[in-house]
Scaffold this active site. Structure first.
Site, PDB file in Angstrom:
ATOM      1  N   LYS A  46     172.188   2.741  68.303  1.00 44.13           N
ATOM      2  CA  LYS A  46     171.477   3.699  68.703  1.00 44.13           C
ATOM      3  C   LYS A  46     170.389   4.465  67.924  1.00 44.13           C
ATOM      4  CE  LYS A  46     175.503   4.307  71.010  1.00 44.13           C
ATOM      5  NZ  LYS A  46     177.242   5.847  71.528  1.00 44.13           N
ATOM      6  N   GLY A  69     179.478   2.277  68.026  1.00 38.18           N
ATOM      7  CA  GLY A  69     178.604   3.098  68.411  1.00 38.18           C
ATOM      8  C   GLY A  69     178.472   3.471  66.613  1.00 38.18           C
ATOM      9  N   GLU A  99     183.118   1.638  78.360  1.00 33.16           N
ATOM     10  CA  GLU A  99     182.882   2.153  77.813  1.00 33.16           C
ATOM     11  C   GLU A  99     183.097   3.353  78.527  1.00 33.16           C
ATOM     12  OE1 GLU A  99     180.239   1.306  73.869  1.00 33.16           O
ATOM     13  OE2 GLU A  99     179.363   2.166  75.906  1.00 33.16           O
ATOM     14  N   GLY A 145     181.550   8.322  71.515  1.00 29.44           N
ATOM     15  CA  GLY A 145     180.968   9.408  70.119  1.00 29.44           C
ATOM     16  C   GLY A 145     181.845  10.722  70.121  1.00 29.44           C
ATOM     17  N   HIS A 159     173.630   1.365  78.907  1.00 33.05           N
ATOM     18  CA  HIS A 159     174.363   2.250  78.771  1.00 33.05           C
ATOM     19  C   HIS A 159     174.368   3.562  79.118  1.00 33.05           C
ATOM     20  CE1 HIS A 159     175.617   4.740  75.857  1.00 33.05           C
ATOM     21  NE2 HIS A 159     176.253   3.586  75.274  1.00 33.05           N
ATOM     22  N   SER A 213     183.890   5.484  70.839  1.00 35.98           N
ATOM     23  CA  SER A 213     185.002   5.052  69.527  1.00 35.98           C
ATOM     24  C   SER A 213     185.895   4.726  69.046  1.00 35.98           C
ATOM     25  CB  SER A 213     185.732   6.578  69.945  1.00 35.98           C
ATOM     26  OG  SER A 213     184.681   7.621  70.148  1.00 35.98           O
ATOM     27  N   GLU A 253     174.107   6.159  77.780  1.00 32.56           N
ATOM     28  CA  GLU A 253     173.408   7.334  77.641  1.00 32.56           C
ATOM     29  C   GLU A 253     171.909   7.122  78.520  1.00 32.56           C
ATOM     30  OE1 GLU A 253     173.750   6.115  73.242  1.00 32.56           O
ATOM     31  OE2 GLU A 253     175.484   7.456  73.405  1.00 32.56           O
ATOM     32  N   ASN A 284     175.624  -0.836  68.198  1.00 32.99           N
ATOM     33  CA  ASN A 284     174.446  -0.004  68.906  1.00 32.99           C
ATOM     34  C   ASN A 284     174.246   1.458  67.769  1.00 32.99           C
ATOM     35  OD1 ASN A 284     173.131   1.040  70.448  1.00 32.99           O
ATOM     36  ND2 ASN A 284     174.979   1.718  72.230  1.00 32.99           N
TER      37      ASN A 284
END
Ligand code: PGA
Length: 252
Positions: free
Chosen positions: A11, A233, A166, A172, A94, A212, A96, A9
């Site tokens: 992003k 990510g 997740e 992150g 997701h 992570s 985010e 991903n």
């Protein structure tokens, strides 16, 4: 045991030129892998990535989709647009997007249906916050995200969905769920899918871990019986690190 599915991903990273350079480095490193690999790129990179991935073993994914086919939705992209652009996977819900762009279980549900109708494979993301984990409500929260997000989606459709667990506190942050924590929670997610759709669908679907994951922890996470792959990510922005994750589980 299934082959693993490793999805990057990106992003909001990588311009067209950076896309070309990253994929050109990545493809030779993973060309013989038995695992399935996807890169979910920004919309502006879809064309360039598609050209490079055409004859490769890597599939093309997007990071979001609208729930309508077309219309007055400035700035949005529909599932049909993605599938005609040769995208085959799309991330839906997701954390985010839930956090910053108002994705809710209801819009996630609409997006899943739109993606499935267009023949895309949605990667449906679910996951609890640190606060929820500390309060002991992780399982109840995940069960609700699944139940609401999957409303009116049939078993036949559900088996085409890839699920990604997740935990928000691991995304992150450099803090990964331990392999056991991830395994236990994903086992619970599979049990919930079984209660919605039956054991057969639950065993068939891929459930990924994300948060992570890197070249150092990938092996122990991916070695867990219920973890069918990863949604990566930060580490997917480096060809070497992403390739190392993809290759981590070939040694088994
Ligand atoms: P991370 O992101 O690997 O950088 O934690 C995972 C994700 O958000 O999909």
């Amino acid at each position: 045991m299934k082959n693993k599915l490793i999805a990057g991903n990106w992003k909001m990273n990588n311009s067209v030129s950076e896309t070309k350079s990253l994929l050109t480095k990545l493809l030779p490193l993973i060309k013989d892998t038995p695992n399935s690999v996807v890169v979910c790129v920004p919309f502006t990179d879809i064309y360039a990535a598609g050209q490079l991935l055409k004859k490769s073993n890597v599939s093309l994914g997007a990071q979001n989709v609208h729930w309508k086919n077309s219309g007055a939705y400035t700035g949005e992209i529909s599932a049909n647009m993605l599938s005609e652009a040769e995208v085959t996977y799309v991330i839906v819900g997701h954390s985010e997007r839930r956090q910053y762009f108002n994705d809710t279980d209801e819009t996630v549900n609409g997006k899943l249906k739109a993606a499935l109708n267009a023949g895309l494979t949605p990667i449906m993301c679910i996951g609890e916050s640190l606060n929820q984990r500390e309060q002991g409500v992780t399982e109840a929260f995940l069960a609700t995200q699944l139940e609401q997000g999957l409303k009116e989606i049939t078993a036949e459709e559900a088996q085409k969905i890839v699920f990604a667990y997740e935990p928000i506190w691991a995304i992150g942050t450099g803090v990964t769920a331990s392999a056991k924590e991830a395994q236990d929670t994903i086992k619970f997610v599979r049990k919930q899918i079984a209660s919605l759709y039956g054991e057969d669908v639950a065993q068939k679907v891929y459930i990924l871990y994300g948060g992570s994951m890197n070249d150092a922890n990938a092996f122990s996470l991916l070695n867990m019986p219920d973890i069918d792959g990863g949604l990566i990510g930060g580490a997917s922005l480096s060809a070497e690190k992403f390739a190392a994750i993809i290759r981590a589980v070939e040694e088994k």
